[in-house]
Scaffold this motif. Structure first.
Motif, PDB file in Angstrom:
ATOM      1  N   THR A 131     -44.426 -20.963   5.009  1.00 29.93           N
ATOM      2  CA  THR A 131     -45.873 -20.939   5.229  1.00 29.93           C
ATOM      3  C   THR A 131     -46.300 -22.222   5.919  1.00 29.93           C
ATOM      4  OG1 THR A 131     -46.272 -19.530   3.308  1.00 29.93           O
ATOM      5  CG2 THR A 131     -48.124 -20.820   4.110  1.00 29.93           C
ATOM      6  N   LEU A 132     -47.012 -22.076   7.021  1.00 31.04           N
ATOM      7  CA  LEU A 132     -47.485 -23.247   7.760  1.00 31.04           C
ATOM      8  C   LEU A 132     -48.850 -23.696   7.252  1.00 31.04           C
ATOM      9  CD1 LEU A 132     -47.135 -25.249  10.121  1.00 31.04           C
ATOM     10  CD2 LEU A 132     -48.314 -23.579  11.564  1.00 31.04           C
ATOM     11  N   CYS A 133     -49.816 -22.782   7.193  1.00 32.42           N
ATOM     12  CA  CYS A 133     -51.157 -23.166   6.770  1.00 32.42           C
ATOM     13  C   CYS A 133     -51.936 -21.947   6.302  1.00 32.42           C
ATOM     14  CB  CYS A 133     -51.908 -23.885   7.892  1.00 32.42           C
ATOM     15  SG  CYS A 133     -52.211 -22.871   9.356  1.00 32.42           S
ATOM     16  N   GLY A 134     -53.064 -22.220   5.659  1.00 31.40           N
ATOM     17  CA  GLY A 134     -53.904 -21.186   5.093  1.00 31.40           C
ATOM     18  C   GLY A 134     -53.920 -21.301   3.585  1.00 31.40           C
ATOM     19  N   TYR A 135     -54.966 -21.941   3.045  1.00 32.67           N
ATOM     20  CA  TYR A 135     -55.020 -22.136   1.592  1.00 32.67           C
ATOM     21  C   TYR A 135     -55.629 -20.915   0.916  1.00 32.67           C
ATOM     22  CZ  TYR A 135     -56.210 -23.828  -3.019  1.00 32.67           C
ATOM     23  OH  TYR A 135     -56.328 -23.953  -4.385  1.00 32.67           O
ATOM     24  N   VAL A 136     -54.922 -20.373  -0.057  1.00 36.11           N
ATOM     25  CA  VAL A 136     -55.399 -19.280  -0.902  1.00 36.11           C
ATOM     26  C   VAL A 136     -55.104 -19.683  -2.345  1.00 36.11           C
ATOM     27  CG1 VAL A 136     -55.210 -16.825  -1.448  1.00 36.11           C
ATOM     28  CG2 VAL A 136     -54.859 -17.601   0.906  1.00 36.11           C
ATOM     29  N   ASP A 137     -56.120 -19.627  -3.226  1.00 34.62           N
ATOM     30  CA  ASP A 137     -55.879 -20.072  -4.593  1.00 34.62           C
ATOM     31  C   ASP A 137     -55.153 -19.008  -5.405  1.00 34.62           C
ATOM     32  OD1 ASP A 137     -57.709 -18.209  -5.589  1.00 34.62           O
ATOM     33  OD2 ASP A 137     -59.320 -19.668  -5.821  1.00 34.62           O
ATOM     34  N   GLU A 138     -54.888 -19.319  -6.664  1.00 36.51           N
ATOM     35  CA  GLU A 138     -54.070 -18.444  -7.491  1.00 36.51           C
ATOM     36  C   GLU A 138     -54.740 -17.106  -7.779  1.00 36.51           C
ATOM     37  OE1 GLU A 138     -56.396 -21.352  -9.993  1.00 36.51           O
ATOM     38  OE2 GLU A 138     -55.040 -21.453  -8.254  1.00 36.51           O
ATOM     39  N   THR A 139     -56.061 -17.019  -7.578  1.00 37.39           N
ATOM     40  CA  THR A 139     -56.764 -15.754  -7.794  1.00 37.39           C
ATOM     41  C   THR A 139     -56.904 -14.942  -6.512  1.00 37.39           C
ATOM     42  OG1 THR A 139     -58.973 -16.671  -7.378  1.00 37.39           O
ATOM     43  CG2 THR A 139     -58.082 -16.853  -9.626  1.00 37.39           C
ATOM     44  N   GLU A 143     -61.391 -19.415   1.818  1.00 40.31           N
ATOM     45  CA  GLU A 143     -62.589 -19.682   2.602  1.00 40.31           C
ATOM     46  C   GLU A 143     -62.161 -20.036   4.016  1.00 40.31           C
ATOM     47  OE1 GLU A 143     -65.115 -22.593   0.888  1.00 40.31           O
ATOM     48  OE2 GLU A 143     -65.268 -21.585  -1.067  1.00 40.31           O
ATOM     49  N   VAL A 144     -62.918 -19.553   4.979  1.00 44.09           N
ATOM     50  CA  VAL A 144     -62.626 -19.872   6.378  1.00 44.09           C
ATOM     51  C   VAL A 144     -63.194 -21.256   6.671  1.00 44.09           C
ATOM     52  CG1 VAL A 144     -62.967 -19.192   8.778  1.00 44.09           C
ATOM     53  CG2 VAL A 144     -62.682 -17.437   7.019  1.00 44.09           C
ATOM     54  N   GLU A 145     -62.301 -22.220   6.856  1.00 40.09           N
ATOM     55  CA  GLU A 145     -62.762 -23.575   7.136  1.00 40.09           C
ATOM     56  C   GLU A 145     -61.686 -24.363   7.865  1.00 40.09           C
ATOM     57  OE1 GLU A 145     -63.821 -25.245   3.399  1.00 40.09           O
ATOM     58  OE2 GLU A 145     -61.781 -25.271   2.615  1.00 40.09           O
ATOM     59  N   ASP A 146     -62.149 -25.320   8.660  1.00 42.29           N
ATOM     60  CA  ASP A 146     -61.240 -26.193   9.389  1.00 42.29           C
ATOM     61  C   ASP A 146     -60.715 -27.285   8.462  1.00 42.29           C
ATOM     62  OD1 ASP A 146     -61.774 -24.726  11.640  1.00 42.29           O
ATOM     63  OD2 ASP A 146     -63.184 -26.174  12.506  1.00 42.29           O
ATOM     64  N   GLY A 147     -59.634 -27.938   8.935  1.00 43.35           N
ATOM     65  CA  GLY A 147     -59.107 -29.051   8.165  1.00 43.35           C
ATOM     66  C   GLY A 147     -57.609 -29.156   8.272  1.00 43.35           C
ATOM     67  N   PRO A 148     -57.015 -30.075   7.519  1.00 42.43           N
ATOM     68  CA  PRO A 148     -55.559 -30.230   7.530  1.00 42.43           C
ATOM     69  C   PRO A 148     -54.885 -28.967   7.009  1.00 42.43           C
ATOM     70  CG  PRO A 148     -56.541 -31.512   5.759  1.00 42.43           C
ATOM     71  CD  PRO A 148     -57.667 -31.025   6.608  1.00 42.43           C
ATOM     72  N   ASP A 151     -55.314 -27.780   3.405  1.00 40.92           N
ATOM     73  CA  ASP A 151     -56.610 -27.380   2.866  1.00 40.92           C
ATOM     74  C   ASP A 151     -57.340 -26.333   3.694  1.00 40.92           C
ATOM     75  OD1 ASP A 151     -56.393 -29.210   0.749  1.00 40.92           O
ATOM     76  OD2 ASP A 151     -57.133 -30.844   2.011  1.00 40.92           O
ATOM     77  N   CYS A 152     -56.949 -26.096   4.926  1.00 42.73           N
ATOM     78  CA  CYS A 152     -57.706 -25.207   5.804  1.00 42.73           C
ATOM     79  C   CYS A 152     -57.623 -23.758   5.325  1.00 42.73           C
ATOM     80  CB  CYS A 152     -57.215 -25.322   7.242  1.00 42.73           C
ATOM     81  SG  CYS A 152     -55.531 -24.710   7.503  1.00 42.73           S
ATOM     82  N   GLY A 153     -58.597 -22.960   5.730  1.00 44.25           N
ATOM     83  CA  GLY A 153     -58.611 -21.558   5.346  1.00 44.25           C
ATOM     84  C   GLY A 153     -58.867 -20.665   6.537  1.00 44.25           C
ATOM     85  N   HIS A 453     -53.365 -10.108   5.868  1.00 42.21           N
ATOM     86  CA  HIS A 453     -53.910  -9.918   4.529  1.00 42.21           C
ATOM     87  C   HIS A 453     -53.469 -10.999   3.541  1.00 42.21           C
ATOM     88  CE1 HIS A 453     -55.614  -6.295   5.974  1.00 42.21           C
ATOM     89  NE2 HIS A 453     -54.450  -5.695   6.145  1.00 42.21           N
ATOM     90  N   ASN A 454     -52.526 -11.842   3.968  1.00 44.13           N
ATOM     91  CA  ASN A 454     -52.205 -13.029   3.177  1.00 44.13           C
ATOM     92  C   ASN A 454     -53.061 -14.219   3.591  1.00 44.13           C
ATOM     93  OD1 ASN A 454     -50.214 -12.193   1.290  1.00 44.13           O
ATOM     94  ND2 ASN A 454     -48.668 -12.136   2.917  1.00 44.13           N
TER      95      ASN A 454
END
Length: 463
Positions: A131-139, A143-148, A151-153, A453-454
Motif C-alpha cells: 500500500t502506497l497511500c490512502g488512510y482508512v481507519d479500522e472502521t 476522508e478525501v484530503e491532501d497530505g503526506p 495521512d492523506c485520503g 473500494h479500498n
C-alpha cells in the motif's frame, strides 16, 4: 567451542544492534572520535555480515575494520548496486539492501582503500503488492484530503497517468471531482485542479502530448455544448484549463496516437470511435462497433502499429490495426475474451474476464532477448460492476493473446470471496477490491494501482 572470530562477531554484533537503537550519536571524547576515524594508511577489512539471506529493504549489518565513523566517506555497492550507508562506526556498517542486488556481492571503498567480502549474500526477489497511500481507519472510514502519504485520503481513483518528464509524479483522476498529484519525491498527495476549475463535469481519462508538455483531460458529459477535452499546460503548472474541442457527449475515454499526436475518443451513445485531427482541428468518425450505449477504451501500442479496443462490460479486448499510410484505424477483431464475465485464464476467446477498466503496455525484457517483434505485454485492472465481483485482479495479456493472472485473488476470505484488502505475495496473498486504474513507471519498475473500494493506491515494485 566458539572460535575467536565468532566471539568477536558477537561482540561487534551487540555493539551494532545498540547503535541501531540510537547509540550512533558520536563520541564526546575527541580522542575516542579520532581513534574511530578512517585511517587511509591502513587497509579496509570485511570479516562478515548478516543476515545471509536478504530481500529488498532488508537491514544489513557489515562487520569489519577501519570503516571510520563518517558514512558520507564510504562508497558501498551491494550486488553491484550503489547503496547509501545509513550509519557506521569503525567496525560496523548499517545499510538497507537495494532492489536488484541479485549478485550478492559486497564492495566497499574509502579513500584509497577498498575491500570485497569473501562471501556473498543470497538475494531473494520479493515482488509484492503493498500500500502506497490512502488512510482508512479500522472502521472503514476515510476522508478525501491532501497530505503526506501516511495521512492523506482518497475516494475513488479512476485513472492514473505518469508524467513522461518526471516518473516520480503520477497524476490521478478522483472520480467526478478533481485531478490529483501523487508526488513520490516528497511522499505527498495534493490536488492539482477541481472539476470547477477544469470547467468540465466528469473527468474520465488522462493522456499526454507527444512533447510531454500538455496533459489532456477527457470529459464524460450529457450537458449542452460539452467540452470533450481540456488541456493543462506544464508551463502553467497544470493549474489552468484550456478547451481543446467540444460538441460531443458521453465520451468514455480519449487517448493519443504515440506517433501522429491525434486524439482518439470513444463515444458511448452511438458506439463510435472518433479521431480529433490535431492538424485540421476536425473530428472524423472511424467506425461503429454496433449498437448503442457501449463502453469502450482505446489503448495504442507504443509503436502505434495497432490499438486494443477494450469493452469493459463484455469482458472483451479487440485488436485494431493502424494503417500508417491512411492514418486510419481498421475494423476491430476479437483478441481476448468471449463476451462472458467471470474468471478463466487461457488464450483468445477461451479467456473469461470481469469488468476491465484501465490498461497499460509494459516492456518485457525477455521478449527483447528472444528478438520478438512485439516486446510489450498489456496489463489490465479488472474491477467489479454493480457489486458483482468477477475479477478484482490484475491481468497480464501477452502478444500471443494469452491472459494470465498477474496479481490478486491470492487469498480467500472467510466468506469464500477473493476480493478484499490484503498486501503480500502477488498470487498467494494479495487481494483487491475493485481495482480501477493502473500505470507503470518504466524507469523505476513500479506498478501503481488505484484500488477503488479500498480507497487506496497500491503498488507493485517489480523485481
Amino acid at each position: 567451542m566458539m572460535n575467536r572470530t565468532g566471539k568477536r562477531m558477537n561482540v561487534v554484533k551487540a555493539f551494532c544492534l545498540l547503535a541501531l537503537l540510537g547509540c550512533f550519536i558520536g563520541c564526546k571524547d575527541d580522542e575516542k572520535r579520532k581513534e574511530q576515524a578512517f585511517d587511509n594508511s591502513l587497509p579496509i577489512e570485511i570479516v562478515g555480515f548478516e543476515p545471509r539471506e536478504v530481500t529488498p529493504r532488508t537491514q544489513l549489518l557489515i562487520y569489519g575494520k577501519n570503516f571510520g565513523n563518517d558514512p558520507s566517506l564510504i562508497n558501498l555497492k551491494l550486488g553491484g548496486v550503489e547503496t547509501r550507508v545509513v550509519n557506521c562506526n569503525n567496525e560496523c556498517i548499517y545499510c538497507m539492501v537495494p532492489r536488484n542486488a541479485d549478485k550478492g556481492t559486497i564492495e566497499i571503498s574509502i579513500g584509497d582503500q577498498a575491500a570485497i567480502a569473501p562471501d556473498r549474500f543470497t538475494y531473494i526477489a520479493n515482488t509484492q503488492v503493498t500500500t502506497l497511500c490512502g488512510y482508512v481507519d479500522e472502521t472503514g472510514r476515510y476522508e478525501v484530503e491532501d497530505g503526506p502519504f501516511s495521512d492523506c485520503g482518497l475516494n475513488s481513483p479512476t485513472w492514473l497517468s505518469i508524467d513522461p518528464k518526471n516518473p516520480n509524479h503520477i497524476y490521478m483522476i478522483e472520480d467526478k471531482s478533481s485531478i490529483r498529484l501523487i508526488d513520490m519525491e516528497v511522499q505527498e498527495l495534493t490536488t492539482v485542479a477541481t472539476v470547477g476549475q477544469l470547467n468540465i463535469q466528469d473527468p474520465r481519462s488522462l493522456c499526454w502530448s507527444l512533447t510531454g508538455d500538455t496533459l489532456f483531460v477527457s470529459n464524460y458529459s450529457n450537458g449542452d455544448s460539452p467540452i470533450v477535452v481540456t488541456m493543462l499546460l506544464r508551463s502553467e503548472g497544470f493549474k489552468k484549463a484550456h478547451s481543446l474541442f467540444s460538441g460531443y457527449k458521453w465520451v468514455i475515454s480519449a487517448t493519443i496516437h504515440p506517433q501522429t499526436g491525434d486524439i482518439y475518443f470513444a463515444q458511448e451513445s452511438d458506439a463510435t470511435i472518433k479521431r480529433y485531427n490535431m492538424a485540421t482541428k476536425e473530428v472524423e468518425t472511424m467506425f461503429s462497433v454496433g449498437g448503442n450505449w457501449i463502453w469502450m477504451y482505446v489503448y495504442f501500442h507504443p509503436s502505434g502499429d495497432f490499438a486494443y479496443l477494450m469493452r469493459p462490460r463484455e469482458g472483451t479486448i479487440f485488436k485494431c490495426q493502424f494503417n500508417k499510410t491512411t492514418n486510419w484505424l481498421e475494423l476491430p477483431s476479437i483478441y481476448v475474451g468471449n463476451w462472458n464475465q467471470g474468471y478463466n485464464e487461457g488464450v483468445g476467446t477461451n479467456v473469461r474476464m470481469g469488468v476491465m477498466w484501465q490498461g497499460t503496455f509494459v516492456k518485457n525484457e525477455k521478449y527483447i532477448e528472444q528478438h520478438k517483434d512485439d516486446i510489450y505485454d498489456f496489463y489490465v485492472a479488472d474491477g467489479e460492476l454493480y457489486d458483482n465481483h468477477p475479477g478484482d485482479l490484475i491481468w497480464k495479456v501477452t502478444p500471443n493473446a494469452e491472459a494470465i493472472r498477474y496479481a490478486g485473488r491470492g487469498s480467500v476470505a472467510m466468506d469464500n470471496s477473493h476480493f478484499g484488502y490484503v498486501d503480500g505475495d502477488l498470487l498467494q496473498e494479495a487481494r483487491f477490491n475493485g481495482p480501477h486504474s493502473i500505470a507503470f513507471d518504466e524507469v523505476n519498475k513500479i506498478f501503481y494501482i488505484g484500488d477503488q473500494h479500498n480507497h487506496r493506491i497500491r503498488q507493485i515494485i517489480v523485481e
